[in-house]
Design a protein around this motif. Structure first.
Motif, short mmCIF file in Angstrom:
data_model
loop_
_atom_site.label_atom_id
_atom_site.label_comp_id
_atom_site.label_asym_id
_atom_site.label_seq_id
_atom_site.Cartn_x
_atom_site.Cartn_y
_atom_site.Cartn_z
N PRO A 1 -7.96 8.37 -6.55
CA PRO A 1 -8.04 8.77 -7.96
C PRO A 1 -6.98 8.09 -8.82
N ALA A 2 -7.31 7.83 -10.07
CA ALA A 2 -6.43 7.10 -10.99
C ALA A 2 -5.06 7.73 -11.10
N GLU A 3 -4.98 9.04 -11.17
CA GLU A 3 -3.69 9.73 -11.31
C GLU A 3 -2.78 9.42 -10.12
N LEU A 4 -3.34 9.45 -8.91
CA LEU A 4 -2.55 9.13 -7.72
C LEU A 4 -2.14 7.66 -7.69
N ARG A 5 -3.05 6.78 -8.11
CA ARG A 5 -2.72 5.35 -8.16
C ARG A 5 -1.56 5.09 -9.11
N GLN A 6 -1.58 5.75 -10.25
CA GLN A 6 -0.51 5.57 -11.23
C GLN A 6 0.82 6.08 -10.67
N ARG A 7 0.81 7.27 -10.08
CA ARG A 7 2.05 7.83 -9.53
C ARG A 7 2.63 6.96 -8.43
#
Length: 73
Positions: free
Chosen positions: A10-16
């Motif tokens: 998921p995008a949120e995890l990729r960003q973090r």
């Protein structure tokens, strides 16, 4: 999991995690399940686990015990 066996993060995890397209990941199969890490995270994890360990002393001790076992036989 995508239709071609690709893992979808998921995008949120990729960003973090600071992951971008083509980021290399390591997947480790543990008794508790799969663990996904970047190479840097895996390196840091191993370093933390080995911190304070005297691997040379452990190796020498193992060799001495093996030699003592051979001498006793």
């Amino acid at each position: 999991m995508g239709d071609r066996g690709r893992l979808v993060v998921p995008a949120e995890l990729r960003q973090r995690a600071g992951l971008g397209e083509g980021s290399a990941l390591i997947i480790i199969d543990t008794p508790s399940g799969l663990v996904v890490m970047t190479r840097d995270q895996a390196r840091d994890h191993v370093r933390r686990q080995l911190e304070g360990a005297d691997l040379v002393a452990q190796l020498l001790d193992d060799r001495r015990r093996a030699a003592a076992g051979e001498d006793a036989a």
